[in-house]
Each structure stands twice: as structure tokens, then as C-alpha cells.
Design a protein around this motif. Structure first.
Motif, PDB file in Angstrom:
ATOM      1  N   VAL A 106      67.160  21.473  15.447  1.00 31.00           N
ATOM      2  CA  VAL A 106      67.027  22.633  14.541  1.00 31.00           C
ATOM      3  C   VAL A 106      66.180  22.267  13.314  1.00 31.00           C
ATOM      4  N   ILE A 107      66.411  21.060  12.780  1.00 34.33           N
ATOM      5  CA  ILE A 107      65.625  20.626  11.609  1.00 34.33           C
ATOM      6  C   ILE A 107      64.134  20.571  11.972  1.00 34.33           C
ATOM      7  N   VAL A 108      63.859  19.987  13.134  1.00 31.50           N
ATOM      8  CA  VAL A 108      62.453  19.854  13.558  1.00 31.50           C
ATOM      9  C   VAL A 108      61.825  21.240  13.745  1.00 31.50           C
ATOM     10  N   ILE A 109      62.548  22.166  14.367  1.00 31.94           N
ATOM     11  CA  ILE A 109      62.005  23.521  14.592  1.00 31.94           C
ATOM     12  C   ILE A 109      61.714  24.199  13.248  1.00 31.94           C
ATOM     13  N   PHE A 110      62.706  24.179  12.344  1.00 31.35           N
ATOM     14  CA  PHE A 110      62.523  24.834  11.042  1.00 31.35           C
ATOM     15  C   PHE A 110      61.362  24.200  10.273  1.00 31.35           C
ATOM     16  N   THR A 111      61.307  22.858  10.285  1.00 32.52           N
ATOM     17  CA  THR A 111      60.241  22.176   9.543  1.00 32.52           C
ATOM     18  C   THR A 111      58.878  22.519  10.142  1.00 32.52           C
ATOM     19  N   GLY A 112      58.805  22.474  11.486  1.00 33.21           N
ATOM     20  CA  GLY A 112      57.536  22.765  12.168  1.00 33.21           C
ATOM     21  C   GLY A 112      57.043  24.173  11.859  1.00 33.21           C
ATOM     22  N   VAL A 113      57.924  25.154  12.004  1.00 31.89           N
ATOM     23  CA  VAL A 113      57.529  26.546  11.749  1.00 31.89           C
ATOM     24  C   VAL A 113      57.181  26.725  10.268  1.00 31.89           C
ATOM     25  N   GLY A 114      57.970  26.112   9.403  1.00 30.62           N
ATOM     26  CA  GLY A 114      57.724  26.236   7.959  1.00 30.62           C
ATOM     27  C   GLY A 114      56.406  25.625   7.526  1.00 30.62           C
ATOM     28  N   VAL A 115      56.093  24.443   8.081  1.00 23.49           N
ATOM     29  CA  VAL A 115      54.862  23.740   7.687  1.00 23.49           C
ATOM     30  C   VAL A 115      53.627  24.423   8.280  1.00 23.49           C
ATOM     31  N   PHE A 116      53.683  24.748   9.574  1.00 24.58           N
ATOM     32  CA  PHE A 116      52.479  25.272  10.237  1.00 24.58           C
ATOM     33  C   PHE A 116      52.279  26.779  10.089  1.00 24.58           C
ATOM     34  N   MET A 117      53.358  27.530   9.937  1.00 28.00           N
ATOM     35  CA  MET A 117      53.196  28.989   9.832  1.00 28.00           C
ATOM     36  C   MET A 117      53.562  29.515   8.444  1.00 28.00           C
ATOM     37  N   GLY A 118      54.152  28.663   7.619  1.00 33.30           N
ATOM     38  CA  GLY A 118      54.482  29.072   6.252  1.00 33.30           C
ATOM     39  C   GLY A 118      55.920  29.569   6.136  1.00 33.30           C
ATOM     40  N   PRO A 119      56.591  29.217   5.023  1.00 33.60           N
ATOM     41  CA  PRO A 119      57.995  29.615   4.865  1.00 33.60           C
ATOM     42  C   PRO A 119      58.191  31.116   4.621  1.00 33.60           C
ATOM     43  N   THR A 120      57.086  31.833   4.398  1.00 32.14           N
ATOM     44  CA  THR A 120      57.225  33.289   4.214  1.00 32.14           C
ATOM     45  C   THR A 120      56.710  34.050   5.446  1.00 32.14           C
ATOM     46  N   SER A 121      56.355  33.308   6.493  1.00 24.50           N
ATOM     47  CA  SER A 121      55.809  33.965   7.699  1.00 24.50           C
ATOM     48  C   SER A 121      56.898  34.752   8.442  1.00 24.50           C
ATOM     49  N   THR A 122      56.472  35.667   9.275  1.00 20.27           N
ATOM     50  CA  THR A 122      57.411  36.496  10.051  1.00 20.27           C
ATOM     51  C   THR A 122      58.250  35.614  10.976  1.00 20.27           C
ATOM     52  N   SER A 123      57.593  34.624  11.582  1.00 14.31           N
ATOM     53  CA  SER A 123      58.310  33.751  12.528  1.00 14.31           C
ATOM     54  C   SER A 123      59.429  32.984  11.818  1.00 14.31           C
ATOM     55  N   TYR A 124      59.098  32.444  10.629  1.00 14.71           N
ATOM     56  CA  TYR A 124      60.107  31.672   9.892  1.00 14.71           C
ATOM     57  C   TYR A 124      61.267  32.580   9.497  1.00 14.71           C
ATOM     58  N   ASN A 125      60.917  33.768   8.979  1.00 12.10           N
ATOM     59  CA  ASN A 125      61.966  34.708   8.584  1.00 12.10           C
ATOM     60  C   ASN A 125      62.825  35.108   9.767  1.00 12.10           C
ATOM     61  N   TRP A 126      62.166  35.249  10.929  1.00 13.93           N
ATOM     62  CA  TRP A 126      62.924  35.652  12.116  1.00 13.93           C
ATOM     63  C   TRP A 126      63.942  34.583  12.505  1.00 13.93           C
ATOM     64  N   ILE A 127      63.485  33.335  12.603  1.00 21.60           N
ATOM     65  CA  ILE A 127      64.452  32.299  13.029  1.00 21.60           C
ATOM     66  C   ILE A 127      65.543  32.100  11.967  1.00 21.60           C
ATOM     67  N   TYR A 128      65.177  32.294  10.685  1.00 19.35           N
ATOM     68  CA  TYR A 128      66.180  32.152   9.620  1.00 19.35           C
ATOM     69  C   TYR A 128      67.225  33.265   9.750  1.00 19.35           C
ATOM     70  N   ASN A 129      66.753  34.502   9.867  1.00 17.73           N
ATOM     71  CA  ASN A 129      67.681  35.638   9.930  1.00 17.73           C
ATOM     72  C   ASN A 129      68.486  35.643  11.227  1.00 17.73           C
ATOM     73  N   ALA A 130      67.831  35.232  12.313  1.00 13.57           N
ATOM     74  CA  ALA A 130      68.519  35.282  13.606  1.00 13.57           C
ATOM     75  C   ALA A 130      69.517  34.142  13.780  1.00 13.57           C
ATOM     76  N   SER A 131      69.314  33.043  13.066  1.00 14.58           N
ATOM     77  CA  SER A 131      70.256  31.923  13.249  1.00 14.58           C
ATOM     78  C   SER A 131      71.126  31.729  12.004  1.00 14.58           C
ATOM     79  N   TYR A 132      70.535  31.191  10.928  1.00 10.43           N
ATOM     80  CA  TYR A 132      71.365  30.834   9.773  1.00 10.43           C
ATOM     81  C   TYR A 132      72.037  32.048   9.134  1.00 10.43           C
ATOM     82  N   PHE A 133      71.286  33.109   8.944  1.00 11.94           N
ATOM     83  CA  PHE A 133      71.822  34.279   8.246  1.00 11.94           C
ATOM     84  C   PHE A 133      73.037  34.845   8.978  1.00 11.94           C
ATOM     85  N   ALA A 134      72.900  34.944  10.322  1.00 12.49           N
ATOM     86  CA  ALA A 134      74.009  35.492  11.124  1.00 12.49           C
ATOM     87  C   ALA A 134      75.219  34.552  11.091  1.00 12.49           C
ATOM     88  N   LEU A 135      74.945  33.254  11.216  1.00 14.72           N
ATOM     89  CA  LEU A 135      76.046  32.281  11.208  1.00 14.72           C
ATOM     90  C   LEU A 135      76.732  32.229   9.845  1.00 14.72           C
TER      91      LEU A 135
END
Lengths: 247, 228
Positions: free
Chosen positions: B91-120
């Protein structure tokens, strides 16, 4: 008002150099050796956390107060040969905690027994991820004692109930008013608000530090007098006290 | 470590920084800038920026700690732990990879954040209700006079907050409001005043180098000659 409290506290420090003030008994802090001793008998670790505090926000004093107790508990654990787990929420606290825990082991004459990566665990900077990780530690490692001193929020009940369920003896302390009732209900020992700030002075036994708490008590007496005067003045139709306090 | 490095320098830094921050908050110290702000504003802002940089560094330290700790569990196959450790690192690697390469404000990053951490996170927060219920059950058991008072007061406030009962028994509402607004509020304010004075006292002790708990427990020699 702040300047007056400063004068009281500095005065308390000076007075303490001539005559050591007496501290009332604080059962929670007196119970720390018993808690660590229990962990030694059960061959289980002691868990410690300082909550969600950051060193750069308004709850920083609570965090500093928690770190003072952490140093004392670590030294006790080192002396008793008990493993201690410090759960970290704010990464910025890690170097400080690592250093003071290492010092405690050195002071106990057992520097080789301190393993930073095992004892100081960074869990998460997100509240509920951190809360879940602490619950996981409780379930897997079953600490015999749980000590929580610092600023706590919604996770207070998650922690205290989980550790209560696994049979840990618990000491909690916070200055966050909303969490005090939760801790009071579940934990075995409780430090309320100002008691956590006095913990460092109480455990050190240093008269000068104890003297500051005397100055703090004079501040409380002053606040009480101002409150009574404020009530009487307001009842008599005067706003002198409220204007003086800038309210 | 020498006493100078261990105590004197940290305490001196704490004293100077605390003094500057307090000066900036309470006093307008000349010379002032065009906006009428004292010279301390810029210094304090710089100090805050340093704090942010140090926090970012320490976050890296935290990440190293996480990787080290969990890699050890994976290599040792620690029972009930190693599979969670693998999952955490993935999970750390996925979040870091998406955050670094697509940006922490990108749709993809927001999606994985909302779909995983936010729900949990919402799930864990919701579970608090069950923990509170079991805590309440223990708290309301009558064992002595204090617990009896606690139970009576607790039941009044509980019933006051039940809409149907508040409609049929308006007196409960008045009692509940009295308990909340007078008794509880005054006690909370007492705790707040005591806490604030305690924080000031701790601040003064820290500034003057008398509180050294955050530096570890010092020996009498390191404290500066010991207590009288």
C-alpha cells in the motif's frame, strides 16, 4: 494576568530553593513501578503513546509532558528488563523519543538492550490508521500495561477499551476535556489536565520544578478570586472586572 | 555526550525561539515593516518554515522505520504479522508511486485515497459507538455512592437526548440542560483554567531549562549541580 502568573511561577521556583514544597500524592504516577513490575511478572511488554500531538501546535505542552513520563517509564522498563513499545503518530517526535529512550537505557546501565526499531514505532500520521495500528499491537503483543499521556481525540475510547479487553492495567492522562470522561470510565488510573503538566516535576523530585507548580497554584487562587469578584461585580451591575479581563 | 550538547544548547535554542514567538504574538517591536508588522514576524515565519522542513525530514525517518520494522517481520515470517506487513508495504509503494508520478492532487490519487483510507477511516470511527456502549455499560454499574450519582446523571442526560421522551417529559429536558450547561460546563472550565495554568508553568520550566523531561532524564550533574 499572564505576567502575574509568570511572577508567581518564578517566585515559586526561588522559594523552592530555600524550602522544598510538598507534593500531594498522585496515585497514577506512583503506580508506574507497579505497572512495569506487573509486565515483568507476566513477561509482556509495556505500551506507551503520547496521542495525536504535534510539536508545533497548541497541544505541544501535553506532548512534552508525555515525553517526560516516557523517559521515566523507559528507565523503569530498562531496570526491570521489560520491553517497551512507544507508538508514534507524529514522525517529528521520533528522533526525540529515540534519543531520550536510549539515554534511559544508558542510565540504567543496559544500552545494549535498547533496540530503537523495536521500541519506537512510527505507525501513521493519519488518525484512524494510527488508532487501528495501536489496536493491532494490543491484540498481537498483549501488553501488560498501557500508558497514554498527551492529547487524545476520538481514538481515546478505541485504545482504552481495546487494552481493557486484553487485560492491560492502564494509566491515562490528557488535558483535552472531552476525552477525560472516557478515560475515567475505562482506565485504572487517570491524570486530569494540569496533573500531566506536573508529572515531569513530580517524577523528577527536583524542588525547583516542584516550586513552579506552587506558583501555578497561586495562579489558580488568583483566578478563583477574580471569578468571585466578577460574579459579585456583575450582579451589582458593574462591568469593571469583565472589562479588566478584556471579555 | 557532553552537558553542553545535551542540555545547554537545546535549552538555549528553546529559550530564544520561545521568546521570539511570544514577542511576535504579544508585542509590536520596532522597526516595523510597511504593513505595520514588527521585525519578529519575518523571523517567526522563517522559524515556522524550518519546522515544516524538519517535519518533512522526520517523515522520511518514519518511512524508513516502517520499512525496516515490517521487512524484518516478513523475513522472519512472524506469525499473525508478516502478511499484514506485506500488505502495508504494498500500500505504501502504491500510494507513493501514484503520488510521485501523478501528483497528490490528481484524480487517481484522490480516488485511491477516498476508496481505501477514507472508507476505512469512517468505518473505524463508526465502530467507536460500540466501544462507547461497552464503556457506558461498565460506567453505569452501581458500586458506590459516586457511581450511583454518575448513573442517575447519565440516565437523565441520555433520556433528555431521546426525542420522544423529551416531548412527553419536558422536565427531563430542563434537568438535562441544567446538568450540561451549569454543572458540566463549570467543571470543564475549571479543568480548562487548571490546564492552561499548567501549560504556562510547563512552558516557563522548559524555557528556563528546569524542565528537561523532553531531553531525557538528566543526572544531578547534568541538571547543573543538582537540587539543593
Amino acid at each position: 494576568m499572564l505576567i502575574i502568573v509568570w511572577i508567581f511561577i518564578l517566585g515559586g521556583m526561588e522559594m523552592a530553593k530555600k524550602h522544598k514544597p510538598q507534593f500531594r500524592k498522585m496515585t497514577g504516577l506512583d503506580a508506574l513501578p507497579e505497572m512495569v513490575g506487573r509486565a515483568a511478572e507476566m513477561n509482556r511488554p509495556v505500551h506507551f503513546t503520547t496521542g495525536l500531538g504535534s510539536l508545533t501546535d497548541s497541544v505541544a505542552p501535553q506532548l512534552v509532558a508525555g515525553l517526560a513520563v516516557l523517559a521515566y517509564v523507559t528507565e523503569l522498563c530498562a531496570n526491570y528488563g521489560v520491553k517497551i513499545i512507544y507508538s508514534v503518530y507524529q514522525a517529528q517526535v521520533m528522533p526525540i523519543a529515540t534519543e531520550l529512550m536510549k539515554e534511559a537505557y544508558v542510565k540504567a546501565g543496559k544500552p545494549e538492550e535498547f533496540h530503537a526499531e523495536e521500541s519506537v514505532r512510527y505507525l501513521s500520521g493519519e488518525q484512524f490508521a494510527y488508532a487501528s495500528a495501536v489496536q493491532g499491537i494490543a491484540e498481537r503483543e498483549r501488553p501488560a500495561a498501557n500508558i497514554m499521556i498527551g492529547p487524545f481525540y476520538a481514538e481515546s475510547m478505541l485504545f482504552s477499551e481495546t487494552f481493557n479487553r486484553i487485560g492491560s492495567i492502564q494509566l491515562a492522562g490528557t488535558a483535552r476535556g472531552y476525552q477525560i470522561p472516557f478515560f475515567a470510565v475505562v482506565c485504572d488510573y487517570l491524570l486530569i489536565a494540569e496533573e500531566i503538566y506536573a508529572a515531569g516535576a513530580y517524577l523528577s523530585g527536583d524542588p525547583v520544578q516542584v516550586g513552579t507548580t506552587r506558583g501555578q497554584d497561586y495562579g489558580k487562587i488568583l483566578a478563583l478570586i477574580l471569578m468571585i469578584l466578577g460574579i459579585l461585580a456583575t450582579a451589582a451591575g458593574s462591568s469593571a472586572i469583565t472589562s479588566l479581563m478584556g471579555m | 555526550m557532553s552537558t553542553t550538547l545535551k542540555k545547554t544548547i537545546p535549552v538555549a535554542i528553546v529559550f530564544v525561539v520561545a521568546l521570539l514567538v511570544m514577542m511576535d504574538y504579544f508585542i509590536v517591536t520596532p522597526p516595523t515593516d510597511a504593513a505595520g508588522k514588527s521585525w519578529t514576524s519575518g523571523v517567526v515565519k522563517d522559524l515556522q518554515n524550518w519546522g515544516i522542513i524538519l517535519t518533512a525530514f522526520s517523515l522520511g525517518f518514519g518511512a524508513v522505520n516502517l520499512f525496516y520494522f515490517h521487512s524484518k517481520h516478513i523475513s522472519r515470517r512472524t506469525p499473525d504479522q508478516w502478511m499484514f506487513s506485506i500488505w502495508l508495504l504494498i500500500v505504501i509503494v502504491i500510494f507513493t508511486g501514484v503520488g510521485v508520478f501523478m501528483g497528490p492532487t490528481s484524480t487517481s490519487y484522490n480516488w485511491i485515497y477516498n476508496a481505501s483510507y477514507f472508507a476505512l477511516s469512517a468505518t473505524v470511527y463508526s465502530s467507536l459507538g460500540f466501544y462507547m456502549t461497552s464503556g457506558l455499560y461498565r460506567a453505569l454499574r452501581i458500586k458506590n455512592i459516586e457511581s450511583t450519582i454518575f448513573m442517575v446523571v447519565g440516565v437523565i442526560v441520555l433520556l433528555k437526548n431521546a426525542p420522544a421522551l423529551a416531548v412527553y417529559f419536558p422536565t427531563l429536558s430542563a434537568w438535562g440542560s441544567f446538568i450540561e450547561n451549569v454543572i458540566t460546563t463549570s467543571a470543564q472550565r475549571g479543568i480548562m483554567i487548571g490546564g492552561a495554568l499548567g501549560a504556562i508553568s510547563l512552558g516557563i520550566r522548559t524555557m528556563t531549562g528546569k524542565e528537561t523531561g523532553f531531553l531525557g532524564r538528566l543526572t544531578e550533574e547534568e541538571k547543573g549541580g543538582g537540587a539543593p
